[in-house]
Design an enzyme around this catalytic site. Sequence first.
Site, short mmCIF file in Angstrom:
data_model
loop_
_atom_site.label_atom_id
_atom_site.label_comp_id
_atom_site.label_asym_id
_atom_site.label_seq_id
_atom_site.Cartn_x
_atom_site.Cartn_y
_atom_site.Cartn_z
N HIS A 5 0.86 -1.19 0.00
CA HIS A 5 0.00 0.00 0.00
C HIS A 5 0.89 1.23 0.00
O HIS A 5 1.93 1.25 0.65
CB HIS A 5 -0.89 0.00 1.23
CG HIS A 5 -1.69 -1.26 1.38
ND1 HIS A 5 -2.92 -1.43 0.79
CD2 HIS A 5 -1.41 -2.43 2.01
CE1 HIS A 5 -3.38 -2.64 1.07
NE2 HIS A 5 -2.47 -3.27 1.80
N VAL A 28 -8.88 3.66 -0.88
CA VAL A 28 -8.99 2.37 -1.58
C VAL A 28 -8.34 1.26 -0.75
O VAL A 28 -8.91 0.18 -0.59
CB VAL A 28 -8.35 2.46 -2.99
CG1 VAL A 28 -8.31 1.08 -3.65
CG2 VAL A 28 -9.11 3.44 -3.86
N CYS A 29 -7.17 1.55 -0.19
CA CYS A 29 -6.46 0.52 0.59
C CYS A 29 -7.21 0.18 1.87
O CYS A 29 -7.15 -0.96 2.34
CB CYS A 29 -5.05 0.98 0.91
SG CYS A 29 -3.99 1.11 -0.56
N THR A 30 -7.93 1.13 2.43
CA THR A 30 -8.75 0.83 3.61
C THR A 30 -9.78 -0.25 3.27
O THR A 30 -9.98 -1.20 4.04
CB THR A 30 -9.44 2.11 4.11
OG1 THR A 30 -8.44 3.06 4.49
CG2 THR A 30 -10.36 1.83 5.28
N LEU A 32 -7.90 -3.73 2.76
CA LEU A 32 -7.50 -4.42 4.00
C LEU A 32 -8.71 -5.03 4.69
O LEU A 32 -8.64 -6.14 5.23
CB LEU A 32 -6.77 -3.45 4.92
CG LEU A 32 -5.35 -3.09 4.47
CD1 LEU A 32 -4.84 -1.85 5.18
CD2 LEU A 32 -4.39 -4.25 4.70
#
Length: 212
Positions: A37, A44-46, A49
Amino acid sequence: MSLKLLDTVPDFTQQSTAGPLNFYEWAGTDWVLLFSHPKDFTPVCTTELGAVARLKPEFDRRGVKVIGLSVDPVESHHAWARDIAETQQAELNFPLIADKDRRVAGLLGLIHPNASDTATVRTVFVIDPAKRVRLTLTYPASTGRNFAEILRAIDSIQLTEQHKVATPADWRHGEDVIILPSVGDEEAKALFPDGWTAHKPYLRTVKQPQGA
């Protein structure tokens, strides 16, 4: 360094949300999904995950350990994990490497200067028990990763590791597979005694091998 298919992933020790983590010791003899990330608290990465946390039982079932990487310190990771739990209804249930000095990003070739001189790109590595790269996918910052597709690819890689077959386009677990062209008909009779369908001499499909 740019890792290519069947390259050996270098070992490293780095801080993580699980404490100091030596990659080879942590991975042991399991398969690994490592995904990176660009930084913490990115939208987006939230979602990614959270998605992987919800899918962790599927990775566990396949014998795949999951680990993330982001370039912020571990204290930031723990704060981000609270946001992930709140917004995605999923607790972070795998380690997140704190690559503050970007040392691991450098080892794995995750800094792409044309995209950013400082932030890691969003890459997925599937790594086998011999620590070799078996799949790599790199996404632009605007496009969330499709983890159902990554699970599908892992199913294919693990199946074809055990049997002399390949998987066709859009294949899913349980569907017919392709006999490798390197397998002659006589060998195929021993491997697949129930027979197969020959569409062309080079294209023979057969039921997915049992136990796979």
